[in-house]
Design a protein around this motif. Structure first.
Motif, PDB file in Angstrom:
ATOM      1  N   ARG A 120      91.871  75.393 -84.600  1.00  0.00           N
ATOM      2  CA  ARG A 120      91.573  75.094 -86.001  1.00  0.00           C
ATOM      3  C   ARG A 120      91.142  73.630 -86.074  1.00  0.00           C
ATOM      4  NH1 ARG A 120      96.905  78.145 -87.006  1.00  0.00           N
ATOM      5  NH2 ARG A 120      97.877  76.102 -86.769  1.00  0.00           N
ATOM      6  N   GLN A 121      90.472  73.264 -87.136  1.00  0.00           N
ATOM      7  CA  GLN A 121      89.954  71.900 -87.283  1.00  0.00           C
ATOM      8  C   GLN A 121      91.058  70.855 -87.073  1.00  0.00           C
ATOM      9  OE1 GLN A 121      86.524  71.212 -87.778  1.00  0.00           O
ATOM     10  NE2 GLN A 121      87.255  69.221 -87.100  1.00  0.00           N
ATOM     11  N   LEU A 148      91.961  68.923 -83.575  1.00  0.00           N
ATOM     12  CA  LEU A 148      91.105  67.933 -82.902  1.00  0.00           C
ATOM     13  C   LEU A 148      91.916  66.826 -82.235  1.00  0.00           C
ATOM     14  CD1 LEU A 148      88.393  66.728 -82.110  1.00  0.00           C
ATOM     15  CD2 LEU A 148      88.288  65.660 -84.383  1.00  0.00           C
ATOM     16  N   LYS A 178      83.360  60.586 -80.233  1.00  0.00           N
ATOM     17  CA  LYS A 178      82.232  61.352 -80.775  1.00  0.00           C
ATOM     18  C   LYS A 178      81.893  62.536 -79.851  1.00  0.00           C
ATOM     19  CE  LYS A 178      77.505  60.902 -82.415  1.00  0.00           C
ATOM     20  NZ  LYS A 178      76.375  60.009 -82.653  1.00  0.00           N
ATOM     21  N   CYS A 224      84.626  65.163 -80.228  1.00  0.00           N
ATOM     22  CA  CYS A 224      84.475  65.807 -81.529  1.00  0.00           C
ATOM     23  C   CYS A 224      83.323  66.814 -81.500  1.00  0.00           C
ATOM     24  CB  CYS A 224      84.261  64.756 -82.608  1.00  0.00           C
ATOM     25  SG  CYS A 224      84.280  65.437 -84.271  1.00  0.00           S
ATOM     26  N   SER A 225      82.210  66.444 -80.903  1.00  0.00           N
ATOM     27  CA  SER A 225      81.057  67.349 -80.803  1.00  0.00           C
ATOM     28  C   SER A 225      81.399  68.575 -79.964  1.00  0.00           C
ATOM     29  CB  SER A 225      79.857  66.638 -80.183  1.00  0.00           C
ATOM     30  OG  SER A 225      79.400  65.626 -81.038  1.00  0.00           O
ATOM     31  N   PHE A 239      84.377  69.840 -79.437  1.00  0.00           N
ATOM     32  CA  PHE A 239      85.333  70.634 -80.191  1.00  0.00           C
ATOM     33  C   PHE A 239      84.630  71.442 -81.288  1.00  0.00           C
ATOM     34  CE2 PHE A 239      88.720  70.987 -83.497  1.00  0.00           C
ATOM     35  CZ  PHE A 239      89.567  71.810 -82.787  1.00  0.00           C
ATOM     36  N   GLN A 240      83.655  70.837 -81.933  1.00  0.00           N
ATOM     37  CA  GLN A 240      82.922  71.538 -82.988  1.00  0.00           C
ATOM     38  C   GLN A 240      82.127  72.712 -82.423  1.00  0.00           C
ATOM     39  OE1 GLN A 240      83.736  70.460 -86.154  1.00  0.00           O
ATOM     40  NE2 GLN A 240      82.929  72.472 -86.591  1.00  0.00           N
ATOM     41  N   VAL A 241      81.600  72.559 -81.220  1.00  0.00           N
ATOM     42  CA  VAL A 241      80.897  73.672 -80.559  1.00  0.00           C
ATOM     43  C   VAL A 241      81.858  74.849 -80.382  1.00  0.00           C
ATOM     44  CG1 VAL A 241      79.880  74.422 -78.358  1.00  0.00           C
ATOM     45  CG2 VAL A 241      79.130  72.284 -79.415  1.00  0.00           C
ATOM     46  N   LEU A 260      84.639  75.534 -82.131  1.00  0.00           N
ATOM     47  CA  LEU A 260      84.942  76.119 -83.444  1.00  0.00           C
ATOM     48  C   LEU A 260      83.777  76.944 -83.977  1.00  0.00           C
ATOM     49  CD1 LEU A 260      86.783  73.205 -85.316  1.00  0.00           C
ATOM     50  CD2 LEU A 260      87.791  75.187 -84.164  1.00  0.00           C
ATOM     51  N   ASN A 261      82.572  76.412 -83.882  1.00  0.00           N
ATOM     52  CA  ASN A 261      81.395  77.129 -84.383  1.00  0.00           C
ATOM     53  C   ASN A 261      81.133  78.400 -83.588  1.00  0.00           C
ATOM     54  OD1 ASN A 261      81.031  75.122 -86.294  1.00  0.00           O
ATOM     55  ND2 ASN A 261      79.439  74.074 -85.128  1.00  0.00           N
TER      56      ASN A 261
END
Length: 171
Positions: free
Chosen positions: A20-21, A24, A49, A52-53, A55-57, A59-60
């Protein structure tokens, strides 16, 4: 093989769940932990950064046809995240590779064994894997012990990025 990711996998003490967000911070701690970097080959000195990028990959990807099957390992009783685990299909014959990494506070408590046993059970019984494999450096005694403890057998010695490594498997 069944595609997608499980909602959550439970053990007596753990919950293996999609990130989950709010995870992070724990992922950042994990990816910058000296032992995790040394034993897993995670890129050293990643910036906030970059993490974070990455991790966002993850999640997406959960909403796509080809998700990154990476998950938080949390203590069921407290909800405290103690590490990460996951899997990925390798090759064309139904093999699935598992992996895990624990934060310092989660080490030495049997969590890696418990999470690995649950992942293996899920992959062989529900996901449809033919075989589950795990790679570890030959000098990573705790991971060698975990592979053997969960019933995996040594199948191959090889070199990964110049490091003597072992491939364990279970069917």
């Amino acid at each position: 093989m069944q595609k997608g990711i499980p909602g959550a996998l439970e053990t007596k003490r753990l919950r293996i769940r999609p990130y989950r967000q709010e995870d992070l911070g724990n992922v950042t701690l994990l990816l910058t932990d000296e032992e995790v970097v040394r034993q897993t080959g995670v890129t050293e000195n990643q910036t906030e950064k970059e993490i974070c990028s990455f991790f966002q990959v993850i999640l997406n990807s959960y909403a796509t046809r080809h998700p990154v099957c990476a998950f938080a390992i949390e203590e069921a009783a407290t909800g405290t995240v103690v590490g990460s685990c996951g899997y990925e299909t390798v090759g064309d014959y139904g093999d699935v590779q598992i992996y895990y990494a624990l934060l310092p506070a989660g080490r030495g408590k049997g969590y890696a064994t418990e999470a690995s046993e649950r992942l293996i059970s899920f992959l062989l019984d529900e996901y449809g894997a033919r075989r589950v494999i795990a790679y570890t450096a030959s000098d990573n005694a705790p991971s060698v012990a975990i592979a053997e403890r969960v019933g995996m057998e040594l199948e191959e010695e090889l070199s990964i990025n110049g490091r003597h490594s072992l491939m364990y498997a279970i069917s």
